[in-house]
Design a protein around this motif. Structure first.
Motif, PDB file in Angstrom:
ATOM      1  N   LEU A 134      70.773  17.474  36.616  1.00 18.26           N
ATOM      2  CA  LEU A 134      69.492  17.772  37.252  1.00 18.26           C
ATOM      3  C   LEU A 134      69.442  17.240  38.679  1.00 18.26           C
ATOM      4  CD1 LEU A 134      67.187  16.706  34.288  1.00 18.26           C
ATOM      5  CD2 LEU A 134      67.886  19.035  34.883  1.00 18.26           C
ATOM      6  N   GLU A 135      68.568  17.819  39.499  1.00 17.34           N
ATOM      7  CA  GLU A 135      68.311  17.266  40.824  1.00 17.34           C
ATOM      8  C   GLU A 135      67.740  15.863  40.647  1.00 17.34           C
ATOM      9  OE1 GLU A 135      65.828  19.725  43.348  1.00 17.34           O
ATOM     10  OE2 GLU A 135      66.464  21.487  42.215  1.00 17.34           O
ATOM     11  N   VAL A 138      63.988  15.410  39.738  1.00 17.18           N
ATOM     12  CA  VAL A 138      63.694  15.911  38.395  1.00 17.18           C
ATOM     13  C   VAL A 138      64.297  14.982  37.345  1.00 17.18           C
ATOM     14  CG1 VAL A 138      64.004  17.845  36.787  1.00 17.18           C
ATOM     15  CG2 VAL A 138      63.497  18.288  39.195  1.00 17.18           C
ATOM     16  N   CYS A 142      62.319  13.022  34.449  1.00 16.89           N
ATOM     17  CA  CYS A 142      62.704  13.145  33.035  1.00 16.89           C
ATOM     18  C   CYS A 142      62.942  11.770  32.410  1.00 16.89           C
ATOM     19  CB  CYS A 142      63.937  14.025  32.884  1.00 16.89           C
ATOM     20  SG  CYS A 142      63.595  15.768  33.186  1.00 16.89           S
ATOM     21  N   ASN A 161      53.868  18.571  27.369  1.00 19.62           N
ATOM     22  CA  ASN A 161      53.805  19.849  28.082  1.00 19.62           C
ATOM     23  C   ASN A 161      53.100  19.703  29.430  1.00 19.62           C
ATOM     24  OD1 ASN A 161      55.170  21.246  26.094  1.00 19.62           O
ATOM     25  ND2 ASN A 161      53.304  21.831  25.017  1.00 19.62           N
ATOM     26  N   VAL A 164      55.538  18.017  31.866  1.00 24.17           N
ATOM     27  CA  VAL A 164      56.603  18.933  32.277  1.00 24.17           C
ATOM     28  C   VAL A 164      56.049  19.977  33.250  1.00 24.17           C
ATOM     29  CG1 VAL A 164      58.198  20.708  31.465  1.00 24.17           C
ATOM     30  CG2 VAL A 164      58.020  18.541  30.233  1.00 24.17           C
ATOM     31  N   ALA A 165      54.867  20.513  32.952  1.00 24.42           N
ATOM     32  CA  ALA A 165      54.248  21.490  33.847  1.00 24.42           C
ATOM     33  C   ALA A 165      54.006  20.877  35.222  1.00 24.42           C
ATOM     34  CB  ALA A 165      52.931  21.995  33.256  1.00 24.42           C
ATOM     35  N   ILE A 167      55.761  18.616  36.854  1.00 24.48           N
ATOM     36  CA  ILE A 167      56.967  18.545  37.683  1.00 24.48           C
ATOM     37  C   ILE A 167      57.520  19.935  37.993  1.00 24.48           C
ATOM     38  CG2 ILE A 167      58.639  18.237  35.816  1.00 24.48           C
ATOM     39  CD1 ILE A 167      58.848  16.557  39.220  1.00 24.48           C
ATOM     40  N   LEU A 168      57.447  20.846  37.046  1.00 22.84           N
ATOM     41  CA  LEU A 168      58.040  22.162  37.262  1.00 22.84           C
ATOM     42  C   LEU A 168      57.149  23.103  38.070  1.00 22.84           C
ATOM     43  CD1 LEU A 168      59.687  22.790  33.784  1.00 22.84           C
ATOM     44  CD2 LEU A 168      60.760  21.956  35.877  1.00 22.84           C
ATOM     45  N   CYS A 169      55.853  23.043  37.854  1.00 20.25           N
ATOM     46  CA  CYS A 169      54.943  23.991  38.498  1.00 20.25           C
ATOM     47  C   CYS A 169      54.386  23.498  39.822  1.00 20.25           C
ATOM     48  CB  CYS A 169      53.776  24.318  37.562  1.00 20.25           C
ATOM     49  SG  CYS A 169      54.311  25.064  36.019  1.00 20.25           S
ATOM     50  N   LYS A 171      55.877  21.164  41.862  1.00 18.19           N
ATOM     51  CA  LYS A 171      56.912  20.642  42.754  1.00 18.19           C
ATOM     52  C   LYS A 171      56.932  21.422  44.069  1.00 18.19           C
ATOM     53  CE  LYS A 171      61.881  20.114  43.060  1.00 18.19           C
ATOM     54  NZ  LYS A 171      63.140  20.514  42.491  1.00 18.19           N
TER      55      LYS A 171
END
Length: 183
Positions: A134-135, A138, A142, A161, A164-165, A167-169, A171
Motif C-alpha cells: 500500500l501507499e 494508506v 490501515c 466501514n 475505510v470510507a 480514507i478511500l473516499c 483522500k
C-alpha cells in the motif's frame, strides 16, 4: 542530540521529552466521558506506547527499562501524579533493534527493520507484506484501523466501514470540496 535538534525545530517534541525527562504528557482530549463503551485514547494506545518506549529507551544491565512518567487525560484520571508505565519489548525476531541503528543507518535492510519494528509496536508484524503493498499514508491508516479494531471490542462493522470510507473516499479532497459534501 538529534532529538534535541528536532525538538528545537518543533519536531519530535514527544520523543525528546521521553529521552531527556523520561516523561510524556497529553493534556487534551475530545472524548465523551459519559460514553463508557469506548475507553479513552490514552488507554487504547498504552500497549503501543509501551512498545515504543522500549525502542526509545535502552534497558539497563539487568535487562530492565526505566519507567516512563505519563500524564494523560482520560475519564477517571485525576492527574494528581504521573502514571508510571513500564516499557515492554515488542515481539521482534532477534530482539529490539538499537535506536541509533534505526535512526541513523541507511540501506534497504534498515528500512525493512524500521518498518517491521513499527509494525511490531502495534502487534501488526504478521501483516507486513500486505501493508508494504500500500501507499505509505494508506498503510499507516490501515495500521491505525487494525490496531483500533483489536483494542476496542465495541467497534462495529459500521464503524470499520466509516473509517475505510474516510480514507478511500475523502483522500485528496480540499477543504472546499469537503465543505460541499452532501450527507
Amino acid at each position: 542530540q538529534l532529538a534535541k535538534e528536532q525538538h528545537i525545530r518543533s519536531e519530535n517534541y514527544t520523543v525528546f521529552n521521553i529521552l531527556s525527562n523520561g516523561g510524556i504528557e497529553c493534556s487534551n482530549s475530545l472524548e465523551d466521558e459519559c460514553d463508557t463503551e469506548i475507553p479513552g485514547q490514552a488507554l487504547i494506545y498504552r500497549p503501543a506506547r509501551q512498545h515504543i518506549y522500549s525502542v526509545l529507551l535502552e534497558s539497563g544491565k539487568d535487562g530492565a527499562y526505566p519507567v516512563v512518567k505519563e500524564w494523560f487525560v482520560y475519564f477517571g484520571n485525576p492527574l494528581q501524579q504521573p502514571e508510571l508505565i513500564q516499557p515492554v519489548q515488542p515481539s521482534i525476531p532477534g530482539g529490539t533493534p538499537n535506536l541509533k541503528t534505526l535512526w541513523f543507518a541507511k540501506g534497504p535492510d534498515v528500512e525493512k527493520q524500521r518498518y517491521s519494528t513499527f509494525l511490531a509496536c502495534f502487534h501488526l508484524q504478521d501483516g507486513m507484506e500486505e501493508l508494504q503493498a500500500l501507499e505509505a499514508p494508506v498503510a499507516a491508516f490501515c495500521c491505525l484501523l487494525v490496531y483500533l479494531m483489536m483494542q476496542v471490542s465495541s467497534l462495529s462493522l459500521e464503524d470499520l466501514n466509516a473509517f475505510v470510507a474516510l480514507i478511500l473516499c475523502l483522500k485528496g479532497k480540499s477543504a472546499a470540496q469537503l465543505a460541499g459534501l452532501q450527507v
